[in-house]
Design a protein around this motif. Structure first.
Motif, mmCIF file in Angstrom:
data_model
loop_
_atom_site.group_PDB
_atom_site.id
_atom_site.type_symbol
_atom_site.label_atom_id
_atom_site.label_comp_id
_atom_site.label_asym_id
_atom_site.label_seq_id
_atom_site.Cartn_x
_atom_site.Cartn_y
_atom_site.Cartn_z
ATOM 1 N N THR A 19 9.570 -2.382 -2.925
ATOM 2 C CA THR A 19 10.686 -2.941 -2.157
ATOM 3 C C THR A 19 11.940 -2.124 -2.446
ATOM 4 O OG1 THR A 19 9.725 -5.143 -2.296
ATOM 5 C CG2 THR A 19 12.051 -5.028 -1.731
ATOM 6 N N PHE A 20 12.494 -1.498 -1.426
ATOM 7 C CA PHE A 20 13.722 -0.723 -1.610
ATOM 8 C C PHE A 20 14.901 -1.673 -1.777
ATOM 9 C CE2 PHE A 20 11.053 2.336 0.701
ATOM 10 C CZ PHE A 20 11.223 3.453 -0.109
ATOM 11 N N ASP A 21 15.941 -1.211 -2.459
ATOM 12 C CA ASP A 21 17.108 -2.100 -2.558
ATOM 13 C C ASP A 21 18.104 -1.832 -1.431
ATOM 14 O OD1 ASP A 21 18.080 0.248 -3.443
ATOM 15 O OD2 ASP A 21 18.771 -0.464 -5.400
ATOM 16 N N PHE A 22 17.580 -1.342 -0.308
ATOM 17 C CA PHE A 22 18.432 -1.176 0.874
ATOM 18 C C PHE A 22 17.634 -1.546 2.117
ATOM 19 C CE2 PHE A 22 16.827 3.041 -0.451
ATOM 20 C CZ PHE A 22 16.013 3.340 0.632
ATOM 21 N N GLU A 78 10.444 1.638 15.824
ATOM 22 C CA GLU A 78 9.154 2.308 15.997
ATOM 23 C C GLU A 78 8.346 2.232 14.697
ATOM 24 O OE1 GLU A 78 8.322 6.608 17.485
ATOM 25 O OE2 GLU A 78 10.171 5.907 18.439
ATOM 26 N N ILE A 79 9.050 2.453 13.598
ATOM 27 C CA ILE A 79 8.397 2.422 12.292
ATOM 28 C C ILE A 79 7.867 1.029 11.976
ATOM 29 C CG2 ILE A 79 8.975 2.420 9.824
ATOM 30 C CD1 ILE A 79 10.370 4.979 10.166
ATOM 31 N N LEU A 80 8.613 0.006 12.449
ATOM 32 C CA LEU A 80 8.202 -1.373 12.156
ATOM 33 C C LEU A 80 6.875 -1.735 12.811
ATOM 34 C CD1 LEU A 80 11.402 -3.594 12.265
ATOM 35 C CD2 LEU A 80 9.995 -2.994 10.296
ATOM 36 N N SER A 81 6.458 -0.954 13.811
ATOM 37 C CA SER A 81 5.171 -1.260 14.430
ATOM 38 C C SER A 81 4.012 -0.823 13.528
ATOM 39 C CB SER A 81 5.073 -0.601 15.811
ATOM 40 O OG SER A 81 5.126 0.793 15.650
ATOM 41 N N SER A 82 4.319 0.014 12.522
ATOM 42 C CA SER A 82 3.234 0.342 11.585
ATOM 43 C C SER A 82 3.095 -0.812 10.590
ATOM 44 C CB SER A 82 3.520 1.652 10.863
ATOM 45 O OG SER A 82 4.764 1.558 10.213
ATOM 46 N N LYS A 83 1.859 -1.109 10.229
ATOM 47 C CA LYS A 83 1.598 -2.360 9.508
ATOM 48 C C LYS A 83 2.093 -2.365 8.070
ATOM 49 C CE LYS A 83 -2.388 -3.832 12.175
ATOM 50 N NZ LYS A 83 -2.587 -2.528 12.865
ATOM 51 N N PHE A 84 2.338 -1.198 7.506
ATOM 52 C CA PHE A 84 2.649 -1.177 6.071
ATOM 53 C C PHE A 84 4.145 -1.234 5.757
ATOM 54 C CE2 PHE A 84 4.027 3.199 5.711
ATOM 55 C CZ PHE A 84 3.540 3.732 6.895
ATOM 56 N N ILE A 85 4.975 -1.402 6.803
ATOM 57 C CA ILE A 85 6.419 -1.503 6.558
ATOM 58 C C ILE A 85 6.990 -2.740 7.240
ATOM 59 C CG2 ILE A 85 8.680 -0.436 7.046
ATOM 60 C CD1 ILE A 85 7.495 2.204 6.481
ATOM 61 N N ARG A 86 7.796 -3.497 6.496
ATOM 62 C CA ARG A 86 8.517 -4.614 7.128
ATOM 63 C C ARG A 86 9.864 -4.781 6.438
ATOM 64 N NH1 ARG A 86 6.499 -9.288 3.845
ATOM 65 N NH2 ARG A 86 5.533 -8.072 2.210
ATOM 66 N N VAL A 87 10.667 -5.721 6.954
ATOM 67 C CA VAL A 87 11.991 -5.956 6.368
ATOM 68 C C VAL A 87 12.065 -7.405 5.914
ATOM 69 C CG1 VAL A 87 14.483 -5.958 6.796
ATOM 70 C CG2 VAL A 87 13.037 -4.243 7.895
ATOM 71 N N LEU A 88 12.466 -7.602 4.664
ATOM 72 C CA LEU A 88 12.570 -8.941 4.086
ATOM 73 C C LEU A 88 13.935 -9.042 3.416
ATOM 74 C CD1 LEU A 88 9.469 -10.122 2.004
ATOM 75 C CD2 LEU A 88 10.926 -11.502 3.506
ATOM 76 N N ASP A 89 14.740 -10.041 3.799
ATOM 77 C CA ASP A 89 16.085 -10.200 3.212
ATOM 78 C C ASP A 89 16.870 -8.894 3.232
ATOM 79 O OD1 ASP A 89 15.651 -12.843 2.650
ATOM 80 O OD2 ASP A 89 14.790 -12.403 0.680
ATOM 81 N N ARG A 104 15.901 -5.940 3.073
ATOM 82 C CA ARG A 104 15.351 -4.871 2.239
ATOM 83 C C ARG A 104 14.075 -4.360 2.897
ATOM 84 N NH1 ARG A 104 16.175 -5.742 -3.801
ATOM 85 N NH2 ARG A 104 18.276 -6.562 -3.853
ATOM 86 N N ILE A 105 13.885 -3.054 2.815
ATOM 87 C CA ILE A 105 12.676 -2.478 3.393
ATOM 88 C C ILE A 105 11.543 -2.636 2.383
ATOM 89 C CG2 ILE A 105 11.587 -0.368 4.274
ATOM 90 C CD1 ILE A 105 14.447 0.561 5.047
ATOM 91 N N VAL A 106 10.442 -3.215 2.846
ATOM 92 C CA VAL A 106 9.290 -3.432 1.982
ATOM 93 C C VAL A 106 8.136 -2.552 2.464
ATOM 94 C CG1 VAL A 106 7.676 -5.151 1.061
ATOM 95 C CG2 VAL A 106 10.013 -5.835 1.677
ATOM 96 N N VAL A 107 7.608 -1.744 1.563
ATOM 97 C CA VAL A 107 6.459 -0.895 1.901
ATOM 98 C C VAL A 107 5.258 -1.486 1.176
ATOM 99 C CG1 VAL A 107 5.528 1.450 1.821
ATOM 100 C CG2 VAL A 107 7.982 1.101 1.988
#
Ligand code: CMP
Length: 222
Positions: A167-170, A192-203, A205-208
């Motif tokens: 989880t990135f702090d940004f 576009e990147i969010l359509s890939s399954k391994f990346i999402r955004v939570l609070d 923060r970018i979560v890989v």
């Protein structure tokens, strides 16, 4: 994904405070520690909280770094007798140790290992700037975003293993800013990147969920 993106707020305007005297100073979130181009003769060591370093480039505020406890900043003006190369703003409430030139010289004479530490810090910064420079040469905005995330993992020495999460702090807005993309274009590329399954955004923060997959994607775009 769109609703998630809309929750992400831009930076608050920093507030200016009169600097207080003393060896440590505290700054509430979003207060200006110093401004780009001002003269400055102090360096700071972060004791608590975080500090963002930003610079105005072509009328845009670009985020250079978010620094954490233990990090040093403001050493360039002190060592070089030059104006501040960037602005420093409290990213969270923070407590800073303030070292002026006389104290710095005294500290170096009693603790010569400080010079080695500072050299390492500057070498790391050059490494990072070099990577960022290479990043700006990537034409495809999606490539820049992938590569930007990867640079951060490398900088933090996160080991790249299949299936391991980070989880990135940004959030997306900061990432877009850090890789120097115009906001709208960058956020579109992030969609576009969010359509890939391994990346999402939570609070915000970018979560890989799979850093090895991130590395593969970043490489395939280069
Ligand atoms: P100084 O020029 O005194 O004031 C701004 C400070 O921001 C600078 O010293 C460095 O400590 C810090 N700084 C400048 N550029 C970067 C960067 N790219 N990454 C991290 N820190 C930076």
């Amino acid at each position: 994904a769109k609703a998630r993106m809309e929750k992400i707020k831009p930076y608050a305007r920093p507030v200016f405070l009169e600097p207080a005297e003393g060896l440590t100073r505290t700054y509430p979130k979003d207060t200006m520690i110093f401004c780009e181009n001002m003269p400055g003769e102090e360096l700071f060591v972060i004791q608590k909280g975080s500090v963002r370093i930003t610079k105005i480039v072509n009328d845009r505020e670009v985020l250079l770094a978010v620094l954490k406890p233990g990090d040093i900043f403001g050493e360039m003006a002190l060592l070089e007798n030059k104006p501040r190369s960037a602005s420093a703003i409290a990213h969270e409430d923070c407590t800073l140790l303030v070292v002026n030139k006389a104290n710095f010289e005294r500290m170096v004479s009693t603790q010569p290992q400080l010079i080695a530490k500072l050299t390492t810090l500057l070498a790391e910064r050059i490494w990072f700037l070099y990577k960022q420079l290479a990043n700006t040469l990537l034409a495809n905005p999606v490539a820049r975003l992938y590569d930007g995330m990867l640079i951060h993992l490398e900088k933090l020495r996160v080991s790249i293993r299949d299936g391991s999460a980070y989880t990135f702090d940004f959030g997306p807005r900061e990432l877009v800013n850090m890789v120097g993309l115009p906001q709208e274009k960058g956020l579109r590329a992030f969609q576009e990147i969010l359509s890939s399954k391994f990346i999402r955004v939570l609070d915000d923060r970018i979560v890989v969920s799979d850093v090895a997959e991130l590395e593969k994607q970043a490489k395939s775009y280069r």
